[in-house]
Structure formats: structure tokens, C-alpha cells
Design a protein around this motif. Structure first.
Motif, PDB file in Angstrom:
ATOM      1  N   HIS A  64      31.861  33.421  38.245  1.00 14.92           N
ATOM      2  CA  HIS A  64      32.588  32.842  39.371  1.00 14.92           C
ATOM      3  C   HIS A  64      31.591  32.488  40.474  1.00 14.92           C
ATOM      4  O   HIS A  64      30.414  32.846  40.391  1.00 14.92           O
ATOM      5  CB  HIS A  64      33.623  33.845  39.898  1.00 14.92           C
ATOM      6  N   SER A  65      32.062  31.819  41.492  1.00 12.56           N
ATOM      7  CA  SER A  65      31.186  31.356  42.566  1.00 12.56           C
ATOM      8  C   SER A  65      30.677  32.489  43.448  1.00 12.56           C
ATOM      9  O   SER A  65      29.471  32.710  43.554  1.00 12.56           O
ATOM     10  CB  SER A  65      31.927  30.333  43.436  1.00 12.56           C
ATOM     11  N   THR A  66      31.591  33.191  44.097  1.00  9.25           N
ATOM     12  CA  THR A  66      31.228  34.140  45.150  1.00  9.25           C
ATOM     13  C   THR A  66      32.093  35.388  45.060  1.00  9.25           C
ATOM     14  O   THR A  66      33.323  35.293  45.139  1.00  9.25           O
ATOM     15  CB  THR A  66      31.428  33.494  46.545  1.00  9.25           C
TER      16      THR A  66
ATOM     17  N   TYR B 257      31.488  30.677  51.181  1.00 11.87           N
ATOM     18  CA  TYR B 257      32.716  31.432  50.970  1.00 11.87           C
ATOM     19  C   TYR B 257      32.489  32.938  51.081  1.00 11.87           C
ATOM     20  O   TYR B 257      33.335  33.723  50.667  1.00 11.87           O
ATOM     21  CB  TYR B 257      33.312  31.118  49.595  1.00 11.87           C
TER      22      TYR B 257
ATOM     23  N   TRP C 248      35.878  33.993  54.860  1.00 11.44           N
ATOM     24  CA  TRP C 248      36.686  32.821  55.180  1.00 11.44           C
ATOM     25  C   TRP C 248      37.992  33.256  55.847  1.00 11.44           C
ATOM     26  O   TRP C 248      38.361  34.437  55.836  1.00 11.44           O
ATOM     27  CB  TRP C 248      36.986  31.991  53.937  1.00 11.44           C
TER      28      TRP C 248
ATOM     29  N   ARG D  85      47.233  32.633  43.965  1.00  8.30           N
ATOM     30  CA  ARG D  85      46.131  31.667  44.064  1.00  8.30           C
ATOM     31  C   ARG D  85      46.462  30.389  43.303  1.00  8.30           C
ATOM     32  O   ARG D  85      46.213  29.276  43.779  1.00  8.30           O
ATOM     33  CB  ARG D  85      44.840  32.258  43.503  1.00  8.30           C
TER      34      ARG D  85
ATOM     35  N   TRP E 177      43.689  26.805  44.074  1.00  8.41           N
ATOM     36  CA  TRP E 177      42.504  27.654  43.962  1.00  8.41           C
ATOM     37  C   TRP E 177      41.618  27.586  45.196  1.00  8.41           C
ATOM     38  O   TRP E 177      41.120  28.619  45.668  1.00  8.41           O
ATOM     39  CB  TRP E 177      41.699  27.256  42.728  1.00  8.41           C
ATOM     40  N   LYS E 178      41.419  26.393  45.749  1.00 10.50           N
ATOM     41  CA  LYS E 178      40.574  26.264  46.939  1.00 10.50           C
ATOM     42  C   LYS E 178      41.336  26.626  48.208  1.00 10.50           C
ATOM     43  O   LYS E 178      40.754  27.090  49.187  1.00 10.50           O
ATOM     44  CB  LYS E 178      40.028  24.840  47.052  1.00 10.50           C
TER      45      LYS E 178
ATOM     46  N   PRO F  10      40.964  30.932  48.309  1.00  7.31           N
ATOM     47  CA  PRO F  10      39.730  31.074  47.528  1.00  7.31           C
ATOM     48  C   PRO F  10      39.634  32.305  46.634  1.00  7.31           C
ATOM     49  O   PRO F  10      39.036  32.248  45.568  1.00  7.31           O
ATOM     50  CB  PRO F  10      38.642  31.103  48.611  1.00  7.31           C
ATOM     51  N   SER F  11      40.199  33.435  47.059  1.00  4.61           N
ATOM     52  CA  SER F  11      40.093  34.649  46.251  1.00  4.61           C
ATOM     53  C   SER F  11      41.269  35.568  46.560  1.00  4.61           C
ATOM     54  O   SER F  11      42.120  35.262  47.407  1.00  4.61           O
ATOM     55  CB  SER F  11      38.775  35.377  46.534  1.00  4.61           C
TER      56      SER F  11
ATOM     57  N   TYR G 172      35.002  33.566  46.449  1.00  7.05           N
ATOM     58  CA  TYR G 172      35.651  32.408  45.866  1.00  7.05           C
ATOM     59  C   TYR G 172      35.650  32.582  44.345  1.00  7.05           C
ATOM     60  O   TYR G 172      34.605  32.707  43.726  1.00  7.05           O
ATOM     61  CB  TYR G 172      34.922  31.130  46.264  1.00  7.05           C
TER      62      TYR G 172
END
Length: 333
Positions: A168-170, A201, A204, A256, A261-262, A265-266, A285
Motif C-alpha cells: 500500500h502507499s502509506t 498522506y 490528513w 472506504r 478510496w481517495k 484514504p485509510s 493511505y
């Protein structure tokens, strides 16, 4: 069926015939947004090798056009290393450390090989969207190409089998347990602390009006929201929505998806109300399981090599290359 305009440029191609090292990718974007379901009348209406330009994205390799009840489907069949190069370029930000790029290459390749082995779909192995991993066709980048070449053929395995290479991103400071998101534990996926403060992210805030929440969730008469449970890592697990007609519990991972999703973010967030607005202060995120991409970038900046990074996020795994197994180590080579 809606009218679809394709710009197809046929070029001479030196690509080899289809072989076992190829992968089949269903192209998903705003123009081609549907996935074949249980359609019984789907059939192939076209096939060529060369270059296909769709919505400004260039795809190389073998291109198949299928027609079904919901419209047209495009499948790009290409060598897996070419696919991995496209994924890495789509998944990471500009200027990433080489060791972070190599880490992403191994993970993207592992993810792909695992899905090829599953063989759950007769038409394609993966989609080009975040339903699997991002793939935006063929683009040239010398550093990404080098990272893919230096790790060519390498995949992560556990007990001799490719792992479920979740990433995943973050993570927001700590990764999530897989059983909290996917309902299943894996011995090589643990919750680890990870510095991903380089990400935008990292922290946020989101503000949602009652009206927007009602619209997104299909509710009416929303009175209040409360967090009803947490995961073992401290993320929000479920929320209770109190309406004029009663209460409804929604899992955070489903929230989510419903909100976007954006947009959300999480699932790691706190919740408070101010008038007719709910304020969420959160971290991270993505689903939080497995490798944290921005955490990997930080580790690379700190001097860790890709094997050390992979070992940190997937303890107990080994890299397999051409039938040989190379144990991962937290120490530098």
C-alpha cells in the motif's frame, strides 16, 4: 453499446510468440470501465501485435479485443518483465531511490506471478487498475528499467510458494494485520512500525457533511456516527450510523469503498462532529497491509538495500530466482 473511438497504430514488432512468461492484463480506465462477469456470449473479435493508444496511454504487445453483453474489453498480453516495468513506473513517485524501485519491482512481479498461478479467470490474470496493481502501459524510464533488470525473475516466496504480496502507499506509522482487512492471517505479514512521513498522506483531515454521507451510503435521517470497534493496531474497524429509523453498522473497509478510496484514504482516523459536519483526522493511505511504499522509500534513503527492506516487511520470506533460493538478510551484502 456506446461508441468507442480507438486510435490504433500498427507498428512492426519484434516481440516473440506468446509463451509461459507472458501475462494477460484487462485494461480498465474511464473509457473501458467494466469487468466481464458471468457473460456467456463473450467472444474475441480482434487480435493484433503492435501498439495501441487508448486515452493517451500506450500499450505494447499482443492486443485482444473482446465483445460481451456489457460492451468491449481490451486485453494486453505481454512479457511479465515488461509488465513489471510498467507497474513500477505507475506505482511510485518521481525521483525514488534505486533500492526502493528494486523493492517495488520484486513485489509487483510476485503479485503478478501469484495471480497467474491462481488462474481464477479464463480471459485475463489481472486488471490494470487498483483492483490489482496500477499498470499504465509502456513508458520509458532508464532508472525503472534498470531496477527491473537488476531484479529480473526475482519473486518473494514462503515455504516454496509465491507470497500474497500485499502492499500500500502509506501506513501512517504502523502496518495493519492482514486478518483485519482480508480475514486471513499470514505468517510473513506482521504489523511493523514504519516511518512514512515523506508521504503527503502521512496525516490528513477530511470533512463530510451529513448530506454527503447520506448520499454516499444511501441513508436518510442521519443523526450521529460513533466508532464502535477498533483493530488490534488501533485503526477504526467499524462505525455505527444512527438514523431516525434505527442504527446501521458499517465496517471501515467497506466505508472506504462506499465513500471513495481517495475520499477516505485509510481506516486509521478519529471522528468528531461540528454542527452538521463530521471531521476525520487520519493517517495513511491504503489498506495498510504488507509493504508501505513510502516507508520503503525512507528505508532506502537511510541506506537499506532492497533485500533488507523486503525482509523487514515480509519476515521469513526468501527470494526465488530460476529455482534457486536466496535467504533474505537484514544485514547489508
Amino acid at each position: 453499446m456506446k461508441t468507442i473511438v480507438l486510435m490504433v497504430i500498427m507498428v512492426l514488432s519484434s516481440l516473440s510468440m506468446v509463451h509461459a512468461g507472458d501475462i494477460r492484463v484487462l485494461i480498465l480506465n474511464k473509457r473501458f470501465s467494466t469487468i466481464p462477469g458471468t457473460e456467456t456470449t463473450i467472444k474475441k473479435i480482434g487480435n493484433f501485435k503492435g501498439e495501441l493508444l487508448v486515452s493517451g496511454v500506450r500499450y505494447l504487445g499482443n492486443i485482444e479485443i473482446w465483445k460481451g453483453e456489457k460492451g468491449l474489453y481490451l486485453i494486453n498480453e505481454l512479457p511479465i518483465e515488461d509488465y513489471v516495468r510498467g507497474v513500477v513506473l505507475s506505482e511510485v513517485a518521481d525521483g525514488w531511490e534505486m533500492e526502493a524501485l528494486k523493492t517495488q519491482a520484486v513485489i509487483a512481479r510476485t503479485y503478478a506471478v501469484k495471480h497467474i498461478q491462481k488462474g481464477t479467470n479464463r480471459l485475463y490474470n489481472l486488471t490494470s487498475s487498483t483492483l490489482n496493481q496500477l499498470y499504465r502501459g509502456d513508458n520509458s524510464d532508464s532508472r525503472v528499467s534498470s531496477a527491473v533488470m537488476q531484479t529480473r525473475g526475482e519473486i518473494l516466496t514462503y515455504n516454496g510458494e509465491p507470497i500474497e504480496a500485499f502492499y500500500h502507499s502509506t501506513c501512517g506509522g504502523k502496518t495493519e494485520l492482514p486478518e483485519e482487512v482480508f480475514g486471513k492471517a499470514y505468517p510473513y505479514l506482521k504489523s511493523v512500525s514504519s516511518d512514512c512521513s515523506l508521504s503527503s498522506y502521512w496525516v490528513w483531515q477530511r470533512r463530510f457533511s451529513i448530506r454527503k454521507i447520506e448520499k454516499k451510503l444511501g441513508l436518510s435521517g442521519l443523526k450521529n456516527i460513533r466508532i464502535s470497534s477498533y483493530t488490534k493496531t488501533g485503526r477504526t474497524k467499524a462505525l455505527t450510523f444512527i438514523t431516525e429509523k434505527g442504527t446501521k453498522v458499517i465496517l471501515s473497509k467497506d466505508l472506504r469503498r462506499l465513500m471513495g478510496w481517495k475520499t477516505l484514504p485509510s481506516t486509521w482516523f478519529t471522528l468528531r462532529r461540528k454542527g452538521n459536519t463530521f471531521i476525520l483526522n487520519g493517517r495513511g493511505y491504503g489498506h495498510g497491509v504488507g509493504l508501505c511504499q513510502w516507508g520503503a522509500q525512507q528505508m532506502a534513503k537511510d541506506g537499506k538495500n532492497y533485500k533488507e527492506i523486503l525482509s523487514f516487511y515480509y519476515p521469513g520470506t526468501v527470494i526465488k530466482l530460476d529455482g534457486k533460493f536466496m535467504p533474505l538478510s537484514r544485514k547489508k551484502d
